[in-house]
Design a protein around this motif. Structure first.
Motif, short mmCIF file in Angstrom:
data_model
loop_
_atom_site.label_atom_id
_atom_site.label_comp_id
_atom_site.label_asym_id
_atom_site.label_seq_id
_atom_site.Cartn_x
_atom_site.Cartn_y
_atom_site.Cartn_z
N LYS A 65 0.33 6.78 1.92
CA LYS A 65 1.17 7.81 1.33
C LYS A 65 0.55 9.20 1.39
O LYS A 65 1.03 10.06 2.11
CB LYS A 65 1.51 7.44 -0.11
CG LYS A 65 2.76 8.13 -0.63
CD LYS A 65 3.38 7.36 -1.76
CE LYS A 65 4.77 7.94 -2.07
NZ LYS A 65 5.41 7.21 -3.18
N TRP A 66 -0.51 9.44 0.63
CA TRP A 66 -0.96 10.82 0.44
C TRP A 66 -2.23 11.14 1.23
O TRP A 66 -2.85 10.28 1.81
CB TRP A 66 -1.21 11.08 -1.04
CG TRP A 66 -0.07 10.73 -1.95
CD1 TRP A 66 -0.08 9.81 -2.96
CD2 TRP A 66 1.25 11.28 -1.94
NE1 TRP A 66 1.14 9.76 -3.59
CE2 TRP A 66 1.98 10.65 -2.98
CE3 TRP A 66 1.90 12.25 -1.16
CZ2 TRP A 66 3.31 10.95 -3.25
CZ3 TRP A 66 3.22 12.54 -1.43
CH2 TRP A 66 3.90 11.90 -2.47
N HIS A 82 0.83 -1.21 0.00
CA HIS A 82 0.00 0.00 0.00
C HIS A 82 0.86 1.26 0.00
O HIS A 82 0.46 2.31 0.48
CB HIS A 82 -0.96 -0.01 1.19
CG HIS A 82 -2.09 -0.98 1.02
ND1 HIS A 82 -3.28 -0.65 0.44
CD2 HIS A 82 -2.18 -2.30 1.34
CE1 HIS A 82 -4.08 -1.70 0.42
NE2 HIS A 82 -3.44 -2.72 0.96
N TRP A 83 2.05 1.14 -0.55
CA TRP A 83 2.91 2.27 -0.88
C TRP A 83 3.43 3.04 0.33
O TRP A 83 3.54 4.27 0.30
CB TRP A 83 2.22 3.22 -1.85
CG TRP A 83 2.21 2.68 -3.24
CD1 TRP A 83 1.22 1.96 -3.84
CD2 TRP A 83 3.26 2.76 -4.21
NE1 TRP A 83 1.58 1.60 -5.12
CE2 TRP A 83 2.84 2.08 -5.38
CE3 TRP A 83 4.52 3.35 -4.21
CZ2 TRP A 83 3.62 1.97 -6.52
CZ3 TRP A 83 5.30 3.26 -5.34
CH2 TRP A 83 4.84 2.57 -6.48
N THR A 84 3.79 2.34 1.39
CA THR A 84 4.48 3.00 2.48
C THR A 84 5.93 3.24 2.07
O THR A 84 6.67 2.30 1.81
CB THR A 84 4.48 2.13 3.75
OG1 THR A 84 3.17 1.66 4.00
CG2 THR A 84 4.97 2.94 4.94
N ASP A 85 6.31 4.49 1.99
CA ASP A 85 7.71 4.83 1.70
C ASP A 85 8.39 5.09 3.04
O ASP A 85 8.47 6.21 3.51
CB ASP A 85 7.77 6.06 0.79
CG ASP A 85 9.14 6.25 0.17
OD1 ASP A 85 10.12 5.82 0.80
OD2 ASP A 85 9.22 6.83 -0.92
N PHE A 86 8.86 4.00 3.66
CA PHE A 86 9.40 4.10 5.02
C PHE A 86 10.57 5.08 5.10
O PHE A 86 10.70 5.82 6.08
CB PHE A 86 9.86 2.73 5.51
CG PHE A 86 8.75 1.77 5.79
CD1 PHE A 86 7.95 1.92 6.93
CD2 PHE A 86 8.48 0.72 4.95
CE1 PHE A 86 6.92 1.04 7.21
CE2 PHE A 86 7.46 -0.18 5.22
CZ PHE A 86 6.67 -0.02 6.34
N ASP A 87 11.42 5.10 4.07
CA ASP A 87 12.58 5.98 4.12
C ASP A 87 12.17 7.45 4.09
O ASP A 87 12.70 8.27 4.84
CB ASP A 87 13.53 5.68 2.95
CG ASP A 87 14.21 4.33 3.12
OD1 ASP A 87 14.40 3.90 4.27
OD2 ASP A 87 14.54 3.71 2.09
N ALA A 88 11.21 7.78 3.23
CA ALA A 88 10.73 9.16 3.19
C ALA A 88 10.09 9.54 4.51
O ALA A 88 10.32 10.63 5.05
CB ALA A 88 9.75 9.34 2.04
N LEU A 89 9.28 8.63 5.07
CA LEU A 89 8.58 8.94 6.31
C LEU A 89 9.55 9.15 7.46
O LEU A 89 9.38 10.05 8.29
CB LEU A 89 7.58 7.84 6.64
CG LEU A 89 6.38 7.73 5.68
CD1 LEU A 89 5.53 6.52 6.03
CD2 LEU A 89 5.54 8.99 5.70
N ARG A 90 10.58 8.31 7.54
CA ARG A 90 11.49 8.48 8.69
C ARG A 90 12.35 9.72 8.53
O ARG A 90 12.70 10.36 9.53
CB ARG A 90 12.34 7.22 8.90
CG ARG A 90 13.29 6.83 7.83
CD ARG A 90 13.77 5.37 8.02
NE ARG A 90 14.76 4.98 7.02
CZ ARG A 90 16.07 4.95 7.24
NH1 ARG A 90 16.55 5.30 8.42
NH2 ARG A 90 16.91 4.57 6.29
N THR A 91 12.68 10.13 7.30
CA THR A 91 13.41 11.40 7.14
C THR A 91 12.52 12.58 7.50
O THR A 91 12.98 13.53 8.15
CB THR A 91 13.95 11.55 5.71
OG1 THR A 91 12.88 11.47 4.77
CG2 THR A 91 14.98 10.50 5.38
N LEU A 92 11.26 12.54 7.09
CA LEU A 92 10.35 13.64 7.44
C LEU A 92 10.12 13.69 8.94
O LEU A 92 10.06 14.79 9.53
CB LEU A 92 9.02 13.46 6.69
CG LEU A 92 9.09 13.50 5.16
CD1 LEU A 92 7.73 13.21 4.56
CD2 LEU A 92 9.62 14.84 4.66
N ASN A 93 9.95 12.52 9.55
CA ASN A 93 9.79 12.50 11.01
C ASN A 93 10.99 13.14 11.70
O ASN A 93 10.85 13.94 12.64
CB ASN A 93 9.64 11.06 11.51
CG ASN A 93 8.31 10.44 11.15
OD1 ASN A 93 7.42 11.11 10.64
ND2 ASN A 93 8.17 9.14 11.42
#
Length: 825
Positions: free
Chosen positions: A641-642, A573-584
């Protein structure tokens, strides 16, 4: 005009007397049946010849609903597990390998006999063949174009309990290559969907019985005069279905739809040759009530009733909803023509309409059988609650059903729309493809042009940046603009963005439009307070930041055993873990990977803080910047994602950040750092953005600084003498000694009140006590680590997050242990 449903049996018992009324028989609802078969086999075994014997060949076909879609009908019947749950969509890949037959059996009222009868399909996705009572009526391709058949001599008027008329619709196997159907069907893949091509009868089906001169189109063209007056030029397209010319009387009646008004009317005798002809009638409205976006005025709507008669015998009548408003475009002040060539400022009835927008990633469900009207109504309500005054339908998504535009008309939310779904591909170069797309575009524009909410058109989405031949794509959408120009006065932009690297190479100016997505896709390369102020563009049509849905929502589509640590369904379901952890880490100073609820909450806060910072920044640039659009407001499937409202219509925490940033009167604090060392002198600037045309005098702004424990450490008030309507201006500098220790947070709370003490705006911020230089280095290291893994797996391959799915040495595969995302406890 009579609207008759099949359930209204009283009409079916009529005495057969001729009726001087137009009759519409609705064929939508649950009384359809469907069956699938290998391509080409249905006709071979005679599905198209099925008769009205209810216990015959189709008795055990499953029941279906129209409007709807194949996947939803199969899911409701138990032939599919819910494609939205887990990784079930992969198990539904067999569906587009079949053709699907839909059957509808019905009787017609005797009042229809002797009339011209049309079978109308408002929309079928994507291609179909149609038979009625065994007679082949025709084939149609194109999701958005209405089509109809003359069935006057095919309809049966006998009556049986279950109906003597048998309508058979063969849906061709769903397309498998987007490039072959682009423009006439949206893409069914991307970074938030999983490649099941939707298919089905997605709009209503009905019979129309009337005279032989029919109204095919009504277009109301308003011109606003002085002193609340307006002129209406009503263009009417008639079709004469007989072989000889017909002389008829055209009558137009105009009256208020959502307010009381007098009735304005005019008549004209016209001669209609065989085929179609256009005629224009003119009316003066001396007490015109204008349509406005919700933050500029009222949403006054009118109806135009068109009647066609011959010697007092009715041929046809239609009613069209419209608004009296004028849209003009102006160049954004602050740019030269060498910087920005296009006019980007939308002026409605002479007033600037700064577009506070979000991409409408709709419909509410990619499976139209689940996109209920109640979902549309709730999502438009929430959009207005979030202070959106515009929604952008871009080329990854289809044009919407009429109910969507009706809701926007009523809510005062304008629509910025791609003419057709053309997005991120290399367009075919054959002439037949081009002409088919242009024909679909003209039909679409004509169908929608009376909606006052639609204010700006574009030709495509990201059509140049990934194309093998961007010049061909540009030529195509330029020709598309010329093709629709005779049918709409709205301004047309060929694509979005125009001012990226490829756009510049194609000759576009450097400061037109830009997709401000580098913070998201850069994964640690930038931080918000450095990135967004560096952008100098007339409009930002897309600003993308992702987050997870709400915890309870995730539990509805992720299997229980995969919820935490995150299992493969998260990746699907398109979890971009790397993007999320950088944003966090950028927003909170912590990747937040050590708990389910903590991680989900962190992603939503990070999305909200970044959106708020960016939106407030670009709004202060008004009028140099005239529109800002988040990506997305919603999406059409449960994704990781969005969106700031998730698939289940639940608000994320980021919703409130956007609501604050989009307040029509906004008190904002510009600040160029979010990380400050203990004891530093924090500095900011108080600005007010006013999108109303009302001015406010003798206002009072109050700002409070709070430490890590939410204790007020400084409070200050300022008097703002005059906040001018339609303005953005700096009013004061603010400062505070940064409290606490490294690792703490500190906060800002602000209010703006008018002279009577009424609150005009409330706002707040969270800031970090941290070493920006050190944290930027750590942020970049996280991003580079993610980049290395992408190089091994590919950027769209979610197996990169799961060593067990990637068969990495030293890890257990799925037969031994549930694969979980690397780095998550």
């Amino acid at each position: 005009m009579k609207n008759i449903s099949q359930e209204e049996k009283d009409y079916l018992q009529g005495d057969g007397n001729t009726s001087n009324e137009k009759i519409i028989l609705d064929l939508t609802g649950n009384n359809w049946q469907m069956e699938g078969i290998r391509p080409g086999e249905g006709v071979k075994i005679g599905f198209h010849e099925l008769n009205f014997d209810i216990t015959g060949d189709s008795f055990n076909w499953i029941y279906a609903k129209v409007p709807g879609d194949v996947y939803t009908d199969l899911w409701r019947a138990g032939r599919l597990d819910d494609p939205h749950f887990g990784r079930n969509s992969l198990k539904a890949k067999w569906v587009p390998e079949h053709e699907w037959w839909y059957k509808r059996q019905f009787d017609v009222p005797k009042e229809m006999e002797g009339k011209h009868i049309q079978l109308v399909f408002d929309g079928v996705d994507f291609a179909c063949d149609v038979w009625l009572n065994g007679a082949f009526l025709g084939t149609h391709e194109g999701m958005f174009s209405k089509f109809k058949f003359d069935v006057s001599n095919t309809i049966r008027f006998e009556r049986l309990r279950f109906g003597t008329n048998v309508l058979m619709v063969r849906l061709h196997p769903a397309p498998r290559r987007y490039s072959q159907v682009a423009g006439r069907k949206p893409a069914w893949h991307g970074d938030y969907w999983v490649s099941l091509p939707p298919t089905g009868i997605w709009k209503p089906v009905y019979l129309e019985a009337m005279g032989t001169v029919t109204v095919e189109d009504t277009y109301v063209k308003p011109t606003i005069g002085s002193e609340n007056s307006a002129k209406l030029d009503v263009e009417i397209e008639l079709e004469n279905h007989e072989d000889t010319d017909k002389t008829v009387e055209l009558k137009v009646e105009i009256e208020g739809e959502n307010f009381d008004s007098k009735v304005y009317e005019t008549t004209k005798e016209v001669s209609v040759p065989k085929g179609t002809g256009k005629f224009e009638l003119n009316l003066d409205i001396d007490e015109a009530k204008l349509w406005w976006p919700w933050d500029l005025g009222d949403q006054n709507l009118y109806t135009a009733k068109v009647t066609v008669t011959e010697d007092e015998v009715l041929h046809d009548e239609t009613t069209t909803s419209f608004g009296i408003r004028e849209v003009k475009m102006e160049h954004n002040p602050g740019f030269t023509k060498d910087q920005v060539e296009n006019p980007w400022t939308v002026m409605i009835n002479g007033k600037r309409h700064f577009m506070r927008s979000g991409t409408w990633g709709g419909p509410p469900d990619i499976f139209m059988g689940r996109a209920h009207k109640s979902k549309y109504k709730e999502l438009i309500r929430l959009a207005k609650e979030a202070n959106f005054n515009n929604l952008r339908i871009f080329g990854w998504h289809p044009e919407e059903i009429p109910y969507f535009y009706q809701l926007c008309n009523e809510a005062g939310i304008t629509v910025w729309q791609d003419v057709l779904p053309l997005a991120s591909l290399s367009l075919p170069k054959d002439e037949a493809f081009k002409q088919a797309v242009f024909a679909e575009a003209i039909v679409s524009v004509k169908e929608q042009r009376n909606h006052p909410c639609i204010v700006l058109l574009e030709g495509s989405e990201e059509l140049f940046m990934t194309a093998s031949d961007p010049q061909h794509n540009l030529n195509f959408v330029n020709e598309l603009g010329e093709a629709i120009k005779p049918y709409t006065p709205l301004h047309y932009i060929p694509s979005s963005p125009l001012s990226d690297e490829v756009g510049l190479n194609l000759g576009f100016k450097p400061n037109e439009s830009y997709h401000a997505n580098d913070l998201f896709y850069g994964e640690g390369e930038f931080v918000m307070e450095d990135y967004f102020p560096s952008l100098d563009y007339a409009v930002i049509p897309e600003l993308a930041i992702s987050s997870c849905p709400n915890v309870d929502s995730i539990k509805k589509f992720i299997p229980e055993e995969e919820i935490w640590p995150p299992g493969p369904s998260w990746g699907h379901h398109w979890t971009d873990f790397d993007a999320l952890r950088t944003l966090n880490f950028e927003v909170l100073g912590d990747q937040s990977r050590d708990g389910f609820e903590k991680f989900v909450e962190a992603t939503q806060i990070a999305q909200g803080v970044i959106f708020q910072y960016a939106l407030e920044h670009f709004r202060t640039r008004k009028p140099k910047t005239s529109a800002i659009c988040i990506c997305h407001y919603i999406t059409f499937a449960p994704d990781m994602k969005w969106g700031i409202v998730d698939y289940y219509q639940e608000k994320k925490l980021s919703f409130d950040h956007v609501r604050k940033a989009y307040q029509p009167v906004l008190l904002t604090m510009k600040h160029y750092n979010r990380r400050w060392l203990p004891g530093d002198a924090f500095k900011g600037e108080l600005w007010v953005v006013n999108d109303y045309y009302q001015s406010f005098s003798n206002c009072k702004a109050t700002i409070k600084f709070l430490d890590n424990n939410k204790t007020v450490i400084k409070e200050e008030s300022f008097n703002f003498d005059d906040i001018v309507g339609d303005s953005s201006a700096k009013f004061a500098d603010v400062s505070c000694t940064v409290p606490g220790d490294l690792g703490d947070k500190f906060y800002v709370e602000m209010t703006l009140a008018d002279a009577s003490g009424n609150i005009l705006s409330e706002n707040d911020y969270m800031l970090l006590v941290a070493d920006k230089v050190k944290d930027k280095a750590e942020l970049r290291a996280i991003g580079l680590d993610a980049f290395d893994i992408k190089q091994k797996y590919g950027w769209a391959n979610y197996f990169r997050y799961y060593p067990g799915l990637g068969a990495e040495e030293g890890t257990k595969e799925a037969d031994e242990a549930m694969p979980t995302a690397r780095g998550f406890k």
